[in-house]
Design a protein around this motif. Structure first.
Motif: not given
Length: 411
Positions: A320-321, A258-261, A291-293
């Motif tokens: 950007v994501t 999970s990547i917090p953008i 994406s963490s979202a």
């Protein structure tokens, strides 16, 4: 490559288990009798359909004895007694008969098929979270389920013998081991990770094993015994459908990163996430980069608020994501050996193709209605297989299924 024999009690069961071998690049035939199996020089894998699901116990036993007496079982590296995932049929009698001819050191009974909602908890089979005896399948007019307790079924097969059942709690312990004092073993399983752990520990015992289970067990055995290239998932969608698919994939052994953008944007680096993914792929693990979202809806609002101070609009945040996820994925493809990429969201997929300087794609398959498999043409990712889908589309198992299809194309 190992040599497999699957003994099934009906035609559809023979096929759905045999196809697991095909998914790992292993040629296999379904045989209706033993005359087509060369018992002396057999060097290929096969499935034997006994057609005993709806027979009486006596008829099933006699047919099994007749067929098994003509097969050189020791010419196979791995023997699996395929049973119905809802426990219909003459399971105890057929396990007993096959064991008499094969003479294994261990009998391992793990009939769960988590991908279709067949799970075992506290020895009991559940079908989509309903106890099997209470379902419509439990009242099958030809061969109803008479017992949904797998420990009891194993005891019936080997009367007077000690058996050992392993619960979910046992299996998920860090120090989980197989007790060498027992020959007849049964196992709870709620997901493919449980099955993988069972097989890994049984394999470590280095004994002659009679495996007993469904297509889920066969698939998990192949994951341990046959090496295939791992797959990568690229997820930018924030739909509820995608979220459910991610949770299902996680429960079934897919590793999620999970990547917090906002974190990557502020630090101007995704190196830590890239390295984490690379380490998992090097271990043969399937990985989803997301994406963490996509996993946590609250992260969407957090991302928007944190990036507002950089005067980024929602549209800009989306771009950007896509750029961040595509950049990570491109490097994973260039640095590691993988079977392919599963991408959710048209914009995310196009972002990957743009970053990889693709000239186009070739449509090579449709793994499910509306879910194509493509091969990238030219650019940095030339020849890579990708599966694409719209964000709010598909059943809960889709990511897991897509990874399996990508792996099957890696031979």
């Amino acid at each position: 490559m190992a040599n497999y024999l699957i003994v099934a009690d009906d035609f559809t069961g023979a096929n759905d288990t045999g196809v697991q071998l095909v998914n790992h690049g292993i040629d296999v035939n379904v045989n209706f009798d033993v005359t087509s199996i060369d018992s002396d020089d057999n060097k290929s894998s096969c499935v034997l359909d006994t057609e005993t699901r709806n027979s009486s116990t006596e008829e099933a036993t006699n047919k099994m004895k007749s067929m098994m007496s003509k097969v050189n079982l020791d010419s196979f590296d791995i023997v699996l007694k395929k049973v119905d995932s809802t426990l219909r049929g003459n399971i105890s009698a057929e396990i007993k008969t096959l064991a008499e001819f094969y003479d294994p050191d261990l009998v391992v009974f793990a009939p769960a098929l988590p991908s279709l909602g067949r799970t075992i908890k506290n020895e009991i089979l559940y079908v989509n979270k309903i106890r099997a005896l209470d379902t419509e399948i439990g009242k099958d007019p030809l061969k109803p389920i008479d017992n949904d307790n797998i420990s009891d079924i194993l005891k019936r097969a080997f009367l007077g013998k000690k058996n050992r059942h392993y619960s979910i709690k046992d299996i998920r312990k860090d120090n989980f081991k197989i007790d060498g004092n027992y020959k007849y073993l049964s196992f709870d399983s709620e997901n493919s990770m449980d099955l993988q752990k069972i097989i890994k520990e049984v394999k470590r015992a280095n004994k002659k094993v009679l495996w007993v289970g469904s297509a889920g067990l066969m698939s998990s055995i192949l994951m341990q015994y046959e090496k295939t290239l791992p797959a990568v998932g690229l997820i930018g969608s924030v739909s509820d459908v995608t979220r459910r698919q991610l949770h299902f994939a996680e429960e079934n052994g897919v590793n999620l990163i999970s990547i917090p953008i906002y974190d990557v944007y502020e630090k101007d680096s995704y190196a830590s996430y890239l390295n984490e993914a690379r380490e998992l792929l090097q271990k043969g693990k399937d990985v989803v980069v997301m994406s963490s979202a996509s996993y946590d809806r609250s992260e969407l609002n957090r991302t928007i608020k944190k990036l507002e101070k950089y005067d980024l609009s929602k549209e800009s945040i989306g771009k950007v994501t896509q750029t961040i996820l595509a950049g990570i994925c491109r490097r994973l493809v260039l640095y590691e050996k993988i079977s392919g990429v599963f991408v959710t969201g048209g914009d995310t997929a196009k972002g990957l193709l743009d970053v990889g300087k693709a000239g186009g794609v070739q449509v090579i398959d449709e793994i499910e209605p509306g879910i194509p498999m493509l091969k990238i043409r030219s650019g940095d990712l030339n020849g890579l297989n990708i599966v694409t889908k719209a964000g709010a589309f598909g059943n809960d198992e889709l990511i897991t299924y897509a990874f399996k299809k990508l792996r099957s194309k890696s031979f």
